[in-house]
Design a protein around this motif. Structure first.
Motif, PDB file in Angstrom:
ATOM      1  N   ALA A  14     -66.665 -77.909  29.444  1.00 49.62           N
ATOM      2  CA  ALA A  14     -67.376 -77.334  28.307  1.00 49.62           C
ATOM      3  C   ALA A  14     -67.475 -78.340  27.160  1.00 49.62           C
ATOM      4  O   ALA A  14     -68.508 -78.417  26.483  1.00 49.62           O
ATOM      5  CB  ALA A  14     -66.685 -76.058  27.836  1.00 49.62           C
ATOM      6  N   LEU A  15     -66.433 -79.128  26.942  1.00 48.21           N
ATOM      7  CA  LEU A  15     -66.485 -80.132  25.882  1.00 48.21           C
ATOM      8  C   LEU A  15     -67.447 -81.266  26.217  1.00 48.21           C
ATOM      9  O   LEU A  15     -68.154 -81.772  25.341  1.00 48.21           O
ATOM     10  CB  LEU A  15     -65.088 -80.669  25.597  1.00 48.21           C
ATOM     11  N   GLN A  50     -79.760 -72.880  19.891  1.00 50.23           N
ATOM     12  CA  GLN A  50     -78.813 -71.997  19.212  1.00 50.23           C
ATOM     13  C   GLN A  50     -77.959 -71.236  20.216  1.00 50.23           C
ATOM     14  O   GLN A  50     -76.753 -71.097  20.050  1.00 50.23           O
ATOM     15  CB  GLN A  50     -79.565 -71.015  18.311  1.00 50.23           C
ATOM     16  N   ASP A  51     -78.582 -70.723  21.272  1.00 48.32           N
ATOM     17  CA  ASP A  51     -77.826 -69.984  22.286  1.00 48.32           C
ATOM     18  C   ASP A  51     -76.861 -70.893  23.023  1.00 48.32           C
ATOM     19  O   ASP A  51     -75.720 -70.522  23.294  1.00 48.32           O
ATOM     20  CB  ASP A  51     -78.781 -69.332  23.284  1.00 48.32           C
ATOM     21  N   GLY A  52     -77.297 -72.096  23.354  1.00 46.77           N
ATOM     22  CA  GLY A  52     -76.458 -73.028  24.098  1.00 46.77           C
ATOM     23  C   GLY A  52     -75.214 -73.437  23.337  1.00 46.77           C
ATOM     24  O   GLY A  52     -74.150 -73.598  23.919  1.00 46.77           O
ATOM     25  N   LEU A  58     -67.882 -70.906  23.473  1.00 46.22           N
ATOM     26  CA  LEU A  58     -67.164 -69.815  24.125  1.00 46.22           C
ATOM     27  C   LEU A  58     -66.491 -70.296  25.408  1.00 46.22           C
ATOM     28  O   LEU A  58     -65.340 -69.942  25.678  1.00 46.22           O
ATOM     29  CB  LEU A  58     -68.118 -68.656  24.421  1.00 46.22           C
ATOM     30  N   LEU A  59     -67.180 -71.118  26.186  1.00 44.93           N
ATOM     31  CA  LEU A  59     -66.580 -71.640  27.417  1.00 44.93           C
ATOM     32  C   LEU A  59     -65.385 -72.547  27.131  1.00 44.93           C
ATOM     33  O   LEU A  59     -64.389 -72.502  27.849  1.00 44.93           O
ATOM     34  CB  LEU A  59     -67.626 -72.400  28.234  1.00 44.93           C
ATOM     35  N   ALA A  60     -65.473 -73.356  26.099  1.00 42.35           N
ATOM     36  CA  ALA A  60     -64.342 -74.225  25.755  1.00 42.35           C
ATOM     37  C   ALA A  60     -63.137 -73.403  25.325  1.00 42.35           C
ATOM     38  O   ALA A  60     -62.006 -73.657  25.754  1.00 42.35           O
ATOM     39  CB  ALA A  60     -64.753 -75.194  24.649  1.00 42.35           C
ATOM     40  N   LEU A  62     -62.538 -70.243  26.074  1.00 39.70           N
ATOM     41  CA  LEU A  62     -62.067 -69.499  27.248  1.00 39.70           C
ATOM     42  C   LEU A  62     -61.252 -70.397  28.172  1.00 39.70           C
ATOM     43  O   LEU A  62     -60.222 -69.969  28.714  1.00 39.70           O
ATOM     44  CB  LEU A  62     -63.262 -68.900  27.993  1.00 39.70           C
ATOM     45  N   GLY A  63     -61.679 -71.647  28.338  1.00 42.25           N
ATOM     46  CA  GLY A  63     -60.922 -72.583  29.168  1.00 42.25           C
ATOM     47  C   GLY A  63     -59.540 -72.858  28.605  1.00 42.25           C
ATOM     48  O   GLY A  63     -58.559 -72.946  29.339  1.00 42.25           O
ATOM     49  N   VAL A  64     -59.445 -72.965  27.294  1.00 40.81           N
ATOM     50  CA  VAL A  64     -58.135 -73.180  26.669  1.00 40.81           C
ATOM     51  C   VAL A  64     -57.248 -71.955  26.878  1.00 40.81           C
ATOM     52  O   VAL A  64     -56.065 -72.078  27.216  1.00 40.81           O
ATOM     53  CB  VAL A  64     -58.296 -73.501  25.169  1.00 40.81           C
ATOM     54  N   PHE A  65     -57.797 -70.754  26.701  1.00 42.62           N
ATOM     55  CA  PHE A  65     -57.003 -69.543  26.911  1.00 42.62           C
ATOM     56  C   PHE A  65     -56.558 -69.397  28.364  1.00 42.62           C
ATOM     57  O   PHE A  65     -55.425 -68.994  28.631  1.00 42.62           O
ATOM     58  CB  PHE A  65     -57.769 -68.297  26.475  1.00 42.62           C
ATOM     59  N   ILE A  66     -57.420 -69.739  29.300  1.00 41.30           N
ATOM     60  CA  ILE A  66     -57.033 -69.676  30.705  1.00 41.30           C
ATOM     61  C   ILE A  66     -55.923 -70.684  30.991  1.00 41.30           C
ATOM     62  O   ILE A  66     -54.956 -70.384  31.705  1.00 41.30           O
ATOM     63  CB  ILE A  66     -58.245 -69.904  31.625  1.00 41.30           C
ATOM     64  N   GLY A  67     -56.009 -71.868  30.408  1.00 45.54           N
ATOM     65  CA  GLY A  67     -54.958 -72.868  30.580  1.00 45.54           C
ATOM     66  C   GLY A  67     -53.640 -72.428  29.986  1.00 45.54           C
ATOM     67  O   GLY A  67     -52.582 -72.621  30.580  1.00 45.54           O
TER      68      GLY A  67
END
Length: 74
Positions: A14-15, A50-52, A58-60, A62-67
Protein backbone atom coordinates in the motif's frame (compact mmCIF):
# COMPACT_ATOMS: atom_id res chain seq x y z
CA UNK A 1 3.14 -15.82 12.12
CA UNK A 2 1.55 -15.68 8.69
CA UNK A 3 -0.71 -12.82 9.82
CA UNK A 4 2.36 -10.83 10.74
CA UNK A 5 3.96 -11.35 7.33
CA UNK A 6 0.76 -10.77 5.40
CA UNK A 7 0.06 -7.56 7.31
CA UNK A 8 3.59 -6.31 6.68
CA UNK A 9 3.36 -7.19 2.99
CA UNK A 10 0.01 -5.45 2.69
CA UNK A 11 1.31 -2.31 4.39
CA UNK A 12 4.44 -2.21 2.20
CA UNK A 13 2.41 -2.77 -0.98
CA UNK A 14 0.00 0.00 0.00
CA UNK A 15 2.87 2.40 0.73
CA UNK A 16 4.52 1.62 -2.61
CA UNK A 17 1.17 2.16 -4.34
CA UNK A 18 0.80 5.46 -2.47
CA UNK A 19 4.22 6.49 -3.76
CA UNK A 20 3.17 5.68 -7.33
CA UNK A 21 -0.08 7.58 -6.75
CA UNK A 22 1.85 10.65 -5.62
CA UNK A 23 4.03 10.45 -8.73
CA UNK A 24 0.93 10.17 -10.94
CA UNK A 25 -0.66 13.08 -9.08
CA UNK A 26 2.43 15.21 -9.75
CA UNK A 27 2.21 14.38 -13.45
CA UNK A 28 -1.40 15.60 -13.53
CA UNK A 29 -0.57 18.89 -11.81
CA UNK A 30 0.05 21.54 -14.44
CA UNK A 31 2.96 23.88 -13.85
CA UNK A 32 2.56 25.94 -17.01
CA UNK A 33 -0.03 26.59 -19.69
CA UNK A 34 -1.94 23.48 -20.66
CA UNK A 35 -3.66 22.23 -23.76
CA UNK A 36 -7.30 21.26 -24.05
CA UNK A 37 -6.30 17.57 -24.27
CA UNK A 38 -4.55 17.82 -20.92
CA UNK A 39 -7.60 19.42 -19.35
CA UNK A 40 -9.84 16.59 -20.59
CA UNK A 41 -7.45 13.99 -19.15
CA UNK A 42 -7.23 15.91 -15.89
CA UNK A 43 -11.01 16.13 -15.54
CA UNK A 44 -11.38 12.45 -16.42
CA UNK A 45 -8.98 11.20 -13.76
CA UNK A 46 -9.53 13.79 -11.02
CA UNK A 47 -12.35 11.83 -9.39
CA UNK A 48 -10.26 8.65 -9.42
CA UNK A 49 -7.40 10.52 -7.79
CA UNK A 50 -9.45 11.42 -4.72
CA UNK A 51 -10.87 7.91 -4.33
CA UNK A 52 -7.49 6.26 -4.85
CA UNK A 53 -5.83 8.30 -2.14
CA UNK A 54 -8.31 7.22 0.52
CA UNK A 55 -8.26 3.57 -0.56
CA UNK A 56 -4.47 3.40 -0.41
CA UNK A 57 -4.38 5.05 3.00
CA UNK A 58 -7.00 2.60 4.27
CA UNK A 59 -5.01 -0.35 2.94
CA UNK A 60 -1.82 0.85 4.62
CA UNK A 61 -3.57 1.31 7.97
CA UNK A 62 -5.31 -2.05 7.63
CA UNK A 63 -1.98 -3.72 6.87
CA UNK A 64 -0.45 -2.24 10.01
CA UNK A 65 -3.39 -3.43 12.12
CA UNK A 66 -3.18 -6.92 10.65
CA UNK A 67 0.55 -6.99 11.41
CA UNK A 68 -0.02 -5.87 14.99
CA UNK A 69 -2.79 -8.43 15.45
CA UNK A 70 -0.52 -11.13 14.01
CA UNK A 71 2.26 -10.24 16.41
CA UNK A 72 -0.13 -10.31 19.39
CA UNK A 73 -1.66 -13.66 18.43
CA UNK A 74 1.56 -15.38 17.31
Amino acid sequence: MSLLWSGAAMAIAALVAQNRYSHFNALLTPNTFVSSEFVTVLLKYREYQQDGSWVLLLLAVLGVFIGVYGSLVG
